[in-house]
Scaffold this active site. Sequence first.
Site, PDB file in Angstrom:
ATOM      1  CB  CYS A 102      39.925  34.283  25.563  1.00 61.91           C
ATOM      2  SG  CYS A 102      40.070  33.497  27.143  1.00 61.91           S
ATOM      3  NE  ARG A 118      39.468  40.151  23.039  1.00 63.80           N
ATOM      4  CZ  ARG A 118      38.201  40.341  22.686  1.00 63.80           C
ATOM      5  NH1 ARG A 118      37.910  41.281  21.827  1.00 63.80           N
ATOM      6  NH2 ARG A 118      37.239  39.601  23.178  1.00 63.80           N
ATOM      7  CD1 TRP A 157      40.330  36.007  32.011  1.00 63.77           C
ATOM      8  CD2 TRP A 157      41.767  37.680  31.758  1.00 63.77           C
ATOM      9  NE1 TRP A 157      40.164  36.852  33.068  1.00 63.77           N
ATOM     10  CE2 TRP A 157      41.023  37.887  32.947  1.00 63.77           C
ATOM     11  CE3 TRP A 157      42.744  38.619  31.392  1.00 63.77           C
ATOM     12  CZ2 TRP A 157      41.224  38.990  33.763  1.00 63.77           C
ATOM     13  CZ3 TRP A 157      42.927  39.719  32.210  1.00 63.77           C
ATOM     14  CH2 TRP A 157      42.178  39.902  33.375  1.00 63.77           C
ATOM     15  CG  ASN A 166      37.776  33.710  22.890  1.00 63.25           C
ATOM     16  OD1 ASN A 166      38.823  33.145  23.153  1.00 63.25           O
ATOM     17  ND2 ASN A 166      37.704  34.795  22.132  1.00 63.25           N
ATOM     18  N   GLY A 167      35.132  31.893  26.076  1.00 60.89           N
ATOM     19  CA  GLY A 167      33.852  31.653  26.740  1.00 60.89           C
ATOM     20  C   GLY A 167      33.996  30.598  27.819  1.00 60.89           C
ATOM     21  CD  GLU A 211      36.251  56.684  34.392  1.00 64.44           C
ATOM     22  OE1 GLU A 211      35.589  55.840  35.010  1.00 64.44           O
ATOM     23  OE2 GLU A 211      36.987  56.404  33.430  1.00 64.44           O
ATOM     24  CE  LYS A 235      40.129  54.848  33.586  1.00 61.93           C
ATOM     25  NZ  LYS A 235      38.813  54.711  33.040  1.00 61.93           N
ATOM     26  CD  GLU A 287      40.096  50.762  35.435  1.00 62.89           C
ATOM     27  OE1 GLU A 287      39.403  49.869  34.959  1.00 62.89           O
ATOM     28  OE2 GLU A 287      40.102  51.924  34.970  1.00 62.89           O
ATOM     29  CG  HIS A 311      27.559  60.613  56.963  1.00 61.59           C
ATOM     30  ND1 HIS A 311      26.927  60.881  58.151  1.00 61.59           N
ATOM     31  CD2 HIS A 311      27.104  61.531  56.075  1.00 61.59           C
ATOM     32  CE1 HIS A 311      26.096  61.909  57.987  1.00 61.59           C
ATOM     33  NE2 HIS A 311      26.195  62.327  56.730  1.00 61.59           N
ATOM     34  CE  LYS A 326      39.205  49.154  25.622  1.00 60.78           C
ATOM     35  NZ  LYS A 326      39.066  50.347  26.507  1.00 60.78           N
TER      36      LYS A 326
HETATM   37  C1  G6P Z   1      36.311  46.155  31.623  1.00 62.52           C
HETATM   38  C2  G6P Z   1      37.293  47.244  31.258  1.00 62.52           C
HETATM   39  C3  G6P Z   1      36.733  48.605  31.641  1.00 62.52           C
HETATM   40  C4  G6P Z   1      35.361  48.802  30.996  1.00 62.52           C
HETATM   41  C5  G6P Z   1      34.409  47.661  31.336  1.00 62.52           C
HETATM   42  C6  G6P Z   1      33.140  47.722  30.505  1.00 62.52           C
HETATM   43  O1  G6P Z   1      36.205  46.050  32.994  1.00 62.52           O
HETATM   44  O2  G6P Z   1      38.529  47.038  31.920  1.00 62.52           O
HETATM   45  O3  G6P Z   1      37.605  49.626  31.212  1.00 62.52           O
HETATM   46  O4  G6P Z   1      34.831  50.010  31.421  1.00 62.52           O
HETATM   47  O5  G6P Z   1      35.016  46.407  31.050  1.00 62.52           O
HETATM   48  O6  G6P Z   1      33.461  47.528  29.152  1.00 62.52           O
HETATM   49  P1  G6P Z   1      32.541  47.966  27.954  1.00 62.52           P
HETATM   50  O7  G6P Z   1      33.249  47.457  26.737  1.00 62.52           O
HETATM   51  O8  G6P Z   1      31.213  47.294  28.160  1.00 62.52           O
HETATM   52  O9  G6P Z   1      32.414  49.442  27.987  1.00 62.52           O
END
Ligand code: G6P
Length: 610
Positions: free
Chosen positions: A2, A27, A73, A99-100, A480, A484, A487, A503, A605
């Site tokens: 949000c 976001r 959101w 927000n929250g 990672e 990626k 996602e 395994h 985000k």
């Molecule tokens: C969300 C984002 C990720 C990010 C994670 C942690 O899940 O989609 O891309 O790595 O939050 O975010 P931060 O701001 O704490 O690095």
Amino acid sequence: MCGIVGYTGKQSVVPVLLEGLHQLEYRGYDSSGIALQRGDRLAVHRRCGKIRVLESDLPKRLAGKTGIGHTRWATHGEPTDDNAHPHSSEDGRFAVVHNGIIENSDPLRARLVEHGVHFASETDSEVLAHLVAAADAPTLLERVRLALAEVEGTYGIAVIDAESPGEIVVARNGSPVVIGIGDKEMLVASDVGALVRHTQQVVYLDDGEIAELTPSAYRVITLDAAPATKQSASIDWSEETYARGEYSHYTLKEIHEQPESIRRTLRGRLDRRFQAAHLGGLNLDARELLNFRRIKVLGCGSAYISGCIGARIVEQLSRVPCDAEPAAEFRYRNPVIEADTLYLAVSQSGETFDTLSAVQEIKRKGGRVLGVVNAVGSSIARACDGGVYLHAGPEIAVVSTKTFTSTIAALALLALHVGRMRDVSVAQGKRLLDALDALPDAIQTILDAEDEYRQMAKKYAHYDNAYFIGRNLGFGVAMEGALKLKEVSYLHAEAYPASELKHGPLALVSPEVPTVFVLPDDDLLDKNLSSIEQVRSRKGPVLAVTHPLGENAERLAALADDVLEVPKLHEYLDPILMLIPLQFLAYFIALERGCDVDQPRNLAKSVTVE
Ligand code: G6P
């Protein structure tokens, strides 16, 4: 997640709010809305879906000088028009964006209903509008303060009142609120990105603070009505920093920014005199640092994975035991906080709820925690005892790219800093510093090969599943790389350490399941090549990201369908170089599959709720 934006001043408020909402889009959100003062009443417009749906729905002439806006959101209640913010009191006098999560919204709602209040949404946030309306106080500030005294949970809020022209009241508890100070205008946002177009001067609210904004002034008090003195700060970034420029996506822009973002992370921190690292923000002297017997890295998502790689670098270089753990797992397992453990909280946004809560838990138990954070002045940065800012610049795409690589560079600096106080020699220190110096140019050579990755993506985009395999630091790269891809392209991708292949994962290897191997030219090369053989013998397609392998190149060529080569630089920095082709691969595969790369479905985000 949000986002909040608000404005009071001389400009027409609607374009300011809409532009602010667009800045917050990255976001992640599912609906949006605005409320503004129009004469002696409020106009409220909310729509489910993208901001353009809201825009196309607004009346042509919608004038006003004071208003608030929100990107939602969904947490409580589906994404619908009714659940979108702002929420209003029944008489329409007050409008609130939030927000929250209001944790006691159920009993509050029940009580309000008992008193005859009719709710128009399923959200927890709507109780705030009714509580403000029910509060018995002469000013909006006081009404909001009384309302918040009844609330448990987290919030960043902005409230307007039809009968308090030119005024916005904002408050914060666990969800960021930043006031922007302009020339005869005042702004508020949950994220500085929504303010930079108007001002560089900001005030960060702290938890438990409420502020009253008018075009010419702001006044901050605490929840107990005590006055709070605030210092304003300058934002480093201008409007251009936030623009997509010539790139088709922020993701691509941010991948390409990596030579520069790494340079900024390293700037002023390479101590050539002692072949060590200069980290001015740790707030720990050598003696204190030497007393730590263990280092623990915490983070979520990519921040956690960068922590996994960083932890291995720290441990291998400094010989201090170091590991990484997802921040939420950590805080829920009632961890033992040891006085001789140094905790590191990694976060791009500095606002991730689980990471912030882990920091608070550590501090409550008397532990020492440093932040490795990108967003200057963010909640995590302020909650920590000190730390290392990444200075990677704003990251707008939901998935992290440049801040991931900057985090590894920052943790390598920390490893060197601690290592040079222990067993790392001047010569070893010099070798790492030389490599750090050369890193941006080495990254550039990989970026220059973008076309090769585009072509490779075409070949792999049609698969539905993929494995990513690596060992040691290479396993972090595999994690990672898989994250990626998953996602942004929605392709199912799983990472495994090479040693775990037999395994379980081998059961699924087939011509339909390709495996991406992270294959550095290191002591484990032979072992990795034999892992590739195991996959080959099950007819699994193999893509290897590797170094120039000399005499082993032929052996690999006989095993792998495709090979992507990156320059070899230094064992602790090679993970950065090996990851970049995987960032490109995820990006181009997502494009091939027609996915929204910058804003993948269901992801945000900045995850500011539990
Ligand atoms: C969300 C984002 C990720 C990010 C994670 C942690 O899940 O989609 O891309 O790595 O939050 O975010 P931060 O701001 O704490 O690095």
